[in-house]
Design an enzyme around this catalytic site. Sequence first.
Site, PDB file in Angstrom:
ATOM      1  N   ASP A  86       0.815  -1.222   0.000  1.00 54.55           N
ATOM      2  CA  ASP A  86       0.000   0.000   0.000  1.00 54.55           C
ATOM      3  C   ASP A  86       0.848   1.272   0.000  1.00 54.55           C
ATOM      4  O   ASP A  86       2.034   1.245   0.306  1.00 54.55           O
ATOM      5  CB  ASP A  86      -0.883   0.037   1.254  1.00 54.55           C
ATOM      6  CG  ASP A  86      -2.055  -0.922   1.166  1.00 54.55           C
ATOM      7  OD1 ASP A  86      -2.068  -1.765   0.246  1.00 54.55           O
ATOM      8  OD2 ASP A  86      -2.943  -0.835   2.030  1.00 54.55           O
ATOM      9  N   HIS A 228       3.624  -2.411   3.121  1.00 54.05           N
ATOM     10  CA  HIS A 228       3.651  -1.047   2.608  1.00 54.05           C
ATOM     11  C   HIS A 228       4.871  -0.785   1.742  1.00 54.05           C
ATOM     12  O   HIS A 228       5.996  -1.152   2.101  1.00 54.05           O
ATOM     13  CB  HIS A 228       3.574  -0.041   3.764  1.00 54.05           C
ATOM     14  CG  HIS A 228       2.249  -0.059   4.467  1.00 54.05           C
ATOM     15  ND1 HIS A 228       1.955  -0.979   5.462  1.00 54.05           N
ATOM     16  CD2 HIS A 228       1.119   0.675   4.284  1.00 54.05           C
ATOM     17  CE1 HIS A 228       0.700  -0.788   5.858  1.00 54.05           C
ATOM     18  NE2 HIS A 228       0.175   0.205   5.178  1.00 54.05           N
TER      19      HIS A 228
HETATM   20 NI    NI Z   1      -2.447   3.073   3.509  1.00 50.48          NI
END
Ligand code: NI
Length: 276
Positions: A86, A228
């Site tokens: 992400d 991430h």
């Molecule tokens: Ni996020």
Amino acid sequence: MGNSSSRGVWRASLPVLVGVLGIGLAAFSLLLPGKPPQSAPTAPVRTVTATTPVEVSKAPAPTPSPEPLPPRVDCTQVPCVALTFDDGPSAYSEALLDKLDELGVKVTFFNTGQNTANRPESVKRQVESGHAVGGHSWNHVQLTTISPADACADANRTADAIKQASGVETYLVRPPYGSWNDAMLAACSDKTFILWDVDTEDWRTHDAAQIRDHAVGDSRAGSIVLMHDTVAESIEALPSIVAGLKERGFELVTVPELWNEPIAPGQSFYNGPRAG
Ligand code: NI
């Protein structure tokens, strides 16, 4: 009477003269118009070749639509795990993409619209490298804090940025913070929300060993693992995550590959099919 008799002769010979003239003309016309009948057939032939219908019909032949590639693996039968990243693209994106190339693993990126606009080349590379992409809001807004209509507008704007950068039209959305509700999904019925069932907590710990332990230890068949793009330790942990998941017998696939058919819009998923 002389007049009448000569008129009579003239009258009598008129059909003969007309007949002779007619035969003469007919004979003459047989000699002369030899060429027109010959040239007449050649003209249509030239017309046909001039329109080159053959070449027109040839054009579609060399461009048949390519057969879609069969899924690499049937995740309804074989245990699969989908790694997801992400918040990108970020300053780490190129290193992450290099690492994924080395490992030969395809993942799914949920990019924000703003970061996509800032680093379109990275999103283009994600797609060209065979990874899947989805949206993660324009600027990481918690979508449940705005109206469902605004949430959809935000998701569309993000999808547009991803399409502009990569050419790919995505309807996959990962709501920031995993925050969504039924009203939002009903309003954005052309989108599908992709959540996760394994949280590596990489953004919190920044600890490669803990990130690996969560990713490898917490995964089940059909798991979607949250990491991430912006956490260097996740890139550091990646080789051991891939090795650990493969050792446990998991195939590593993109989120769409978890299903054996295109994911219908208007749904939300925390994981894919639990094979086995
Ligand atoms: Ni996020």
